[in-house]
Design a protein around this motif. Sequence first.
Motif, PDB file in Angstrom:
ATOM      1  N   GLU A  34       0.895  -1.005   0.000  1.00 30.07           N
ATOM      2  CA  GLU A  34      -0.009  -0.207  -0.180  1.00 30.07           C
ATOM      3  C   GLU A  34       0.906   1.264  -0.108  1.00 30.07           C
ATOM      4  O   GLU A  34       1.954   1.260   0.575  1.00 30.07           O
ATOM      5  N   ASP A  35       0.467   2.254  -0.623  1.00 32.57           N
ATOM      6  CA  ASP A  35       1.176   3.525  -0.787  1.00 32.57           C
ATOM      7  C   ASP A  35       0.823   4.328   0.585  1.00 32.57           C
ATOM      8  O   ASP A  35      -0.185   4.141   1.138  1.00 32.57           O
ATOM      9  N   THR A  77       5.663   1.931  -6.493  1.00 30.88           N
ATOM     10  CA  THR A  77       4.054   2.280  -6.243  1.00 30.88           C
ATOM     11  C   THR A  77       3.561   0.929  -5.744  1.00 30.88           C
ATOM     12  O   THR A  77       3.988  -0.033  -6.430  1.00 30.88           O
ATOM     13  N   ALA A  78       2.659   0.923  -5.022  1.00 26.02           N
ATOM     14  CA  ALA A  78       1.708  -0.246  -4.657  1.00 26.02           C
ATOM     15  C   ALA A  78       1.131  -0.898  -5.909  1.00 26.02           C
ATOM     16  O   ALA A  78       1.148  -2.195  -5.898  1.00 26.02           O
ATOM     17  N   SER A  89       0.669  -5.961  -8.972  1.00 28.25           N
ATOM     18  CA  SER A  89       0.346  -6.449 -10.288  1.00 28.25           C
ATOM     19  C   SER A  89       0.681  -7.951 -10.646  1.00 28.25           C
ATOM     20  O   SER A  89       1.754  -8.024 -10.566  1.00 28.25           O
ATOM     21  N   HIS A  90      -0.310  -8.497 -10.732  1.00 27.97           N
ATOM     22  CA  HIS A  90      -0.163 -10.054 -11.311  1.00 27.97           C
ATOM     23  C   HIS A  90       0.834 -10.201 -12.310  1.00 27.97           C
ATOM     24  O   HIS A  90       1.632 -10.928 -12.388  1.00 27.97           O
ATOM     25  N   LYS A 134       8.224  -5.059   4.353  1.00 29.64           N
ATOM     26  CA  LYS A 134       6.979  -4.318   4.859  1.00 29.64           C
ATOM     27  C   LYS A 134       5.997  -4.097   3.786  1.00 29.64           C
ATOM     28  O   LYS A 134       6.115  -4.004   2.713  1.00 29.64           O
ATOM     29  N   THR A 135       4.619  -3.834   4.018  1.00 29.03           N
ATOM     30  CA  THR A 135       3.717  -3.443   3.045  1.00 29.03           C
ATOM     31  C   THR A 135       3.492  -2.142   2.777  1.00 29.03           C
ATOM     32  O   THR A 135       3.238  -1.890   1.718  1.00 29.03           O
ATOM     33  N   ARG A 136       3.842  -1.326   3.543  1.00 31.91           N
ATOM     34  CA  ARG A 136       3.432   0.315   3.647  1.00 31.91           C
ATOM     35  C   ARG A 136       4.768   0.796   2.857  1.00 31.91           C
ATOM     36  O   ARG A 136       5.943   0.838   3.434  1.00 31.91           O
ATOM     37  N   LEU A 137       4.664   1.200   1.559  1.00 31.65           N
ATOM     38  CA  LEU A 137       5.824   1.961   1.116  1.00 31.65           C
ATOM     39  C   LEU A 137       5.929   3.556   1.528  1.00 31.65           C
ATOM     40  O   LEU A 137       4.928   4.258   1.213  1.00 31.65           O
ATOM     41  N   THR A 138       7.091   3.785   1.910  1.00 28.77           N
ATOM     42  CA  THR A 138       7.382   4.973   2.425  1.00 28.77           C
ATOM     43  C   THR A 138       8.540   5.631   1.655  1.00 28.77           C
ATOM     44  O   THR A 138       9.333   4.896   1.396  1.00 28.77           O
TER      45      THR A 138
END
Length: 365
Positions: A208-209, A232-233, A238-239, A340-344
């Motif tokens: 997630e962004d 970017t998320a 993207s599959h 991690k999931t969050r893109l910072t």
Amino acid sequence: MTMTPSLQQKVQSLLDELVDTGAETGVQVAVHHHGALVVDAVAGTADGRTGRRVTPETPFFSFSAGKVMTSLIAHLLVRTGDVGYDTPVADLWPEFGAHGKATATLRHVLTHSVGVPAMPRGIGPADLTDWSRVCAAIADAEPRWRPGTRTGYHSFTYGFLVGEVARRATGRPMRQLLHEWVTTPLGLDGDLYFAVPRTDLARLARLEDSAPHPAAPPDGDSVLAPWEMRPTAAMGNSHAILQADIPSVGTFTARGISAVNAALLDGRLIGSHRLEELTAVSFEGTDQVFGNHVRLALGYPIGRIGTRPDETPTTFGWVGGGGSYVCADTATGISFAMTKTRLTPHFDTAQRLADLTTAEIAPRA
């Protein structure tokens, strides 16, 4: 599995704090010390839509942190004798010699000094799944400098350069070499991927962004296109991208990628003399893409995140756009990985965790 209780507890406490305060949403950390797993900690959700929790078995798409796998394949190519560090790329890939690139060697590829840091015009994110088209465009590109004379971050071209050399030398794509040379021998099937099988997509974390991206700079202000610089998320989820062999990026668990570097450090993958060669300074200068001073080993920046490179010359690894981090230290025997999931746009979480790990282990190493 050998845990260091105090360090495991301290890392877990920090991860819980980061998730509880909202600084992060899903995090995974693993640390090996002299080959033993001493930290294996997770916190938060792998998928914010469903509430699925992060586990140590959750793979994360981690952008350029995957370059540690790409560089490793290059070193294994040298170990097997398929290619040498000073072998001209054009010896294996004749088309690449166009426009003055005939002198470029694998060593230049690994030090980002070939001179083709940006994807050629006409190649966008959707084209990354077309291996032949991307490689043909890179082969026909004019270098920005004479190979070997300068360095500049080869964001996405790096993986295709290493990958096409590997394919020409062995007849096999990078995803297959990673499986045969790394994941299977180390017992890490399901932990490391170039090209995620469709059946494994549901296991992945969903990125997630953290915030809207600022407006893109005008053309000409940057060597790299905006999509090459800013993760970017949408790309990471993207599959099509996830299932493609794009060895400039990678998908892995923290435990899996930390285990790979641990095996690199302790000699299971290459000998001690080769490790010394590949982690020594091979190029030092000003990065022509970002303008910062860099010290590069063969395939890795040198220095721990958040410090001057000369302060920790024994540490090598890669950061991944959005905040992931993978590194290893030949002096302490520490192998560290954080996904991690969050893109910072910063690496604050990675630095805090890496600093904590080093402070706890290094005095005893």
